[in-house]
Design a protein around this motif. Structure first.
Motif, PDB file in Angstrom:
ATOM      1  N   PRO A  34      29.338  24.814  13.547  1.00 49.06           N
ATOM      2  CA  PRO A  34      28.905  24.877  11.464  1.00 49.06           C
ATOM      3  C   PRO A  34      28.506  26.268  11.900  1.00 49.06           C
ATOM      4  O   PRO A  34      28.080  26.707  10.532  1.00 49.06           O
ATOM      5  N   GLU A  35      27.907  27.754  12.271  1.00 48.43           N
ATOM      6  CA  GLU A  35      27.191  28.361  12.432  1.00 48.43           C
ATOM      7  C   GLU A  35      28.828  29.516  11.743  1.00 48.43           C
ATOM      8  O   GLU A  35      28.077  30.838  10.678  1.00 48.43           O
ATOM      9  N   ALA A  36      30.182  29.350  11.829  1.00 51.18           N
ATOM     10  CA  ALA A  36      30.977  30.167  11.280  1.00 51.18           C
ATOM     11  C   ALA A  36      30.939  29.244   9.891  1.00 51.18           C
ATOM     12  O   ALA A  36      32.086  30.172   9.205  1.00 51.18           O
ATOM     13  N   LEU A  37      31.158  28.144   8.940  1.00 47.92           N
ATOM     14  CA  LEU A  37      31.033  27.982   8.297  1.00 47.92           C
ATOM     15  C   LEU A  37      30.200  29.155   7.150  1.00 47.92           C
ATOM     16  O   LEU A  37      28.765  28.620   6.788  1.00 47.92           O
ATOM     17  N   VAL A  38      31.136  29.918   6.332  1.00 47.62           N
ATOM     18  CA  VAL A  38      29.841  31.145   5.812  1.00 47.62           C
ATOM     19  C   VAL A  38      30.042  31.374   4.458  1.00 47.62           C
ATOM     20  O   VAL A  38      31.587  31.304   5.043  1.00 47.62           O
ATOM     21  N   GLY A  39      30.307  31.606   3.701  1.00 40.34           N
ATOM     22  CA  GLY A  39      31.431  32.047   1.985  1.00 40.34           C
ATOM     23  C   GLY A  39      32.097  31.357   1.473  1.00 40.34           C
ATOM     24  O   GLY A  39      31.572  29.605   1.880  1.00 40.34           O
ATOM     25  N   PHE A  40      32.799  32.130   0.998  1.00 38.97           N
ATOM     26  CA  PHE A  40      33.459  30.904  -0.379  1.00 38.97           C
ATOM     27  C   PHE A  40      34.443  30.846  -0.105  1.00 38.97           C
ATOM     28  O   PHE A  40      35.599  31.925   0.585  1.00 38.97           O
ATOM     29  N   GLY A  41      34.791  30.332   1.174  1.00 37.60           N
ATOM     30  CA  GLY A  41      36.231  29.049   1.216  1.00 37.60           C
ATOM     31  C   GLY A  41      36.483  27.168   1.484  1.00 37.60           C
ATOM     32  O   GLY A  41      35.459  26.870   1.031  1.00 37.60           O
ATOM     33  N   GLY A  42      36.759  27.519   1.721  1.00 39.61           N
ATOM     34  CA  GLY A  42      37.111  25.696   1.630  1.00 39.61           C
ATOM     35  C   GLY A  42      36.964  25.024   0.514  1.00 39.61           C
ATOM     36  O   GLY A  42      36.917  25.267  -0.427  1.00 39.61           O
ATOM     37  N   TRP A  43      35.862  24.055   0.284  1.00 45.10           N
ATOM     38  CA  TRP A  43      35.432  22.851  -1.472  1.00 45.10           C
ATOM     39  C   TRP A  43      34.713  24.148  -2.035  1.00 45.10           C
ATOM     40  O   TRP A  43      34.571  24.051  -3.462  1.00 45.10           O
ATOM     41  N   LEU A  44      33.762  24.829  -1.424  1.00 50.30           N
ATOM     42  CA  LEU A  44      32.835  25.760  -1.860  1.00 50.30           C
ATOM     43  C   LEU A  44      33.913  27.094  -3.213  1.00 50.30           C
ATOM     44  O   LEU A  44      33.613  27.368  -3.798  1.00 50.30           O
ATOM     45  N   SER A 169      26.243  20.213   1.823  1.00 51.05           N
ATOM     46  CA  SER A 169      27.682  20.840   2.883  1.00 51.05           C
ATOM     47  C   SER A 169      26.313  21.735   3.496  1.00 51.05           C
ATOM     48  O   SER A 169      25.399  22.683   2.998  1.00 51.05           O
ATOM     49  N   VAL A 170      27.647  22.267   5.164  1.00 48.43           N
ATOM     50  CA  VAL A 170      26.734  23.048   6.122  1.00 48.43           C
ATOM     51  C   VAL A 170      26.707  24.236   4.965  1.00 48.43           C
ATOM     52  O   VAL A 170      26.694  25.563   5.144  1.00 48.43           O
ATOM     53  N   ARG A 171      27.833  24.159   4.279  1.00 50.83           N
ATOM     54  CA  ARG A 171      28.781  25.965   4.195  1.00 50.83           C
ATOM     55  C   ARG A 171      28.092  26.319   3.339  1.00 50.83           C
ATOM     56  O   ARG A 171      27.442  27.389   3.318  1.00 50.83           O
ATOM     57  N   VAL A 172      28.033  25.787   1.858  1.00 47.14           N
ATOM     58  CA  VAL A 172      26.796  25.796   0.759  1.00 47.14           C
ATOM     59  C   VAL A 172      25.431  25.983   1.432  1.00 47.14           C
ATOM     60  O   VAL A 172      24.797  27.222   1.565  1.00 47.14           O
ATOM     61  N   ARG A 173      24.716  24.881   3.014  1.00 45.52           N
ATOM     62  CA  ARG A 173      23.306  26.410   2.952  1.00 45.52           C
ATOM     63  C   ARG A 173      23.636  27.055   3.815  1.00 45.52           C
ATOM     64  O   ARG A 173      22.212  27.661   4.068  1.00 45.52           O
ATOM     65  N   ASN A 174      24.446  27.216   4.542  1.00 44.46           N
ATOM     66  CA  ASN A 174      24.552  28.321   5.155  1.00 44.46           C
ATOM     67  C   ASN A 174      24.746  29.928   3.994  1.00 44.46           C
ATOM     68  O   ASN A 174      24.211  30.893   4.510  1.00 44.46           O
ATOM     69  N   THR A 175      26.005  29.565   2.788  1.00 44.11           N
ATOM     70  CA  THR A 175      26.151  30.468   2.209  1.00 44.11           C
ATOM     71  C   THR A 175      25.088  31.209   1.329  1.00 44.11           C
ATOM     72  O   THR A 175      24.444  32.256   1.063  1.00 44.11           O
ATOM     73  N   PHE A 176      24.122  30.092   1.079  1.00 42.39           N
ATOM     74  CA  PHE A 176      23.231  30.594  -0.034  1.00 42.39           C
ATOM     75  C   PHE A 176      21.482  30.510   0.396  1.00 42.39           C
ATOM     76  O   PHE A 176      20.644  30.698  -0.022  1.00 42.39           O
TER      77      PHE A 176
END
Length: 189
Positions: A34-44, A169-176
């Motif tokens: 989950p730590e790798a899910l950062v930045g604008f990718g996927g659904w984000l 979203s984990v990606r959103v949480r990690n990114t923002f």
């Protein structure tokens, strides 16, 4: 054209149901890291594209409304109705731009301003409808004639799905969240 046929419902189900199904299915699978899910990718990335296009869509709606505005200008109190509607739409456009800049800067406040943008959709629509009806002295049913409700409802529902994604979203949480916090710690040093 006045009825909503089974085919319309099927198309609506496909437009809303398929992305929701895919989002739920992808959320059900835990990520390996989950730590790798950062930045604008996927659904984000899809959300970012939609948010970047939304101010352009609002400007296009302005351009499409010029004929209607010109017709309203000839009525008694027509200019007041037009200026009020334009002011409301410009305020919403400004909010869309604030959300876009917040997203691009990876601000930790992005989820909150995105939620605010979602809540502004029905508020702007209701205020606009009440404003035009009261200034022109016509019933609200006349202002809402035709399919005037379809676009705001679809926009509200689709944006609501994206709001749910932003808060889950984990990606959103990690990114923002994490990026914003680490940038603040780095700037404080």
């Amino acid at each position: 054209m006045g009825t909503f046929s089974v085919w319309h419902w099927a198309i609506l189900l496909l437009l809303i149901g398929v992305p929701v199904f895919l989002a739920v299915r992808s959320a059900a699978k835990p990520s390996q890291n989950p730590e790798a899910l950062v930045g604008f990718g996927g659904w984000l990335m899809l959300l970012a594209i939609g948010q970047a296009v939304s101010p352009l869509r609002t400007l296009a709606d302005f351009a499409n409304s010029t004929d209607g505005y010109q017709q309203l200008m000839t009525l008694s109190n027509g200019p007041l109705a037009v200026y009020g509607e334009v002011a409301l739409n410009l305020a919403f456009l400004a909010l869309q731009l604030v959300v876009l800049v917040s997203m691009l800067r990876r601000s930790r406040r992005f989820p909150q301003v995105f939620l605010l943008q979602w809540l502004a959709i029905p508020v702007v629509f209701i205020l606009d409808t009440i404003w035009v009806a009261s200034v022109l002295g016509v019933p609200v049913s006349l202002v809402l004639a035709g399919d005037a409700l379809v676009a705001p409802i679809v926009s509200f529902v689709v944006t609501g799905l994206w709001v749910a994604y932003v808060y889950k979203s984990v990606r959103v949480r990690n990114t923002f969240t994490r990026i914003g916090a680490s940038a603040q710690v780095a700037s404080a040093s």
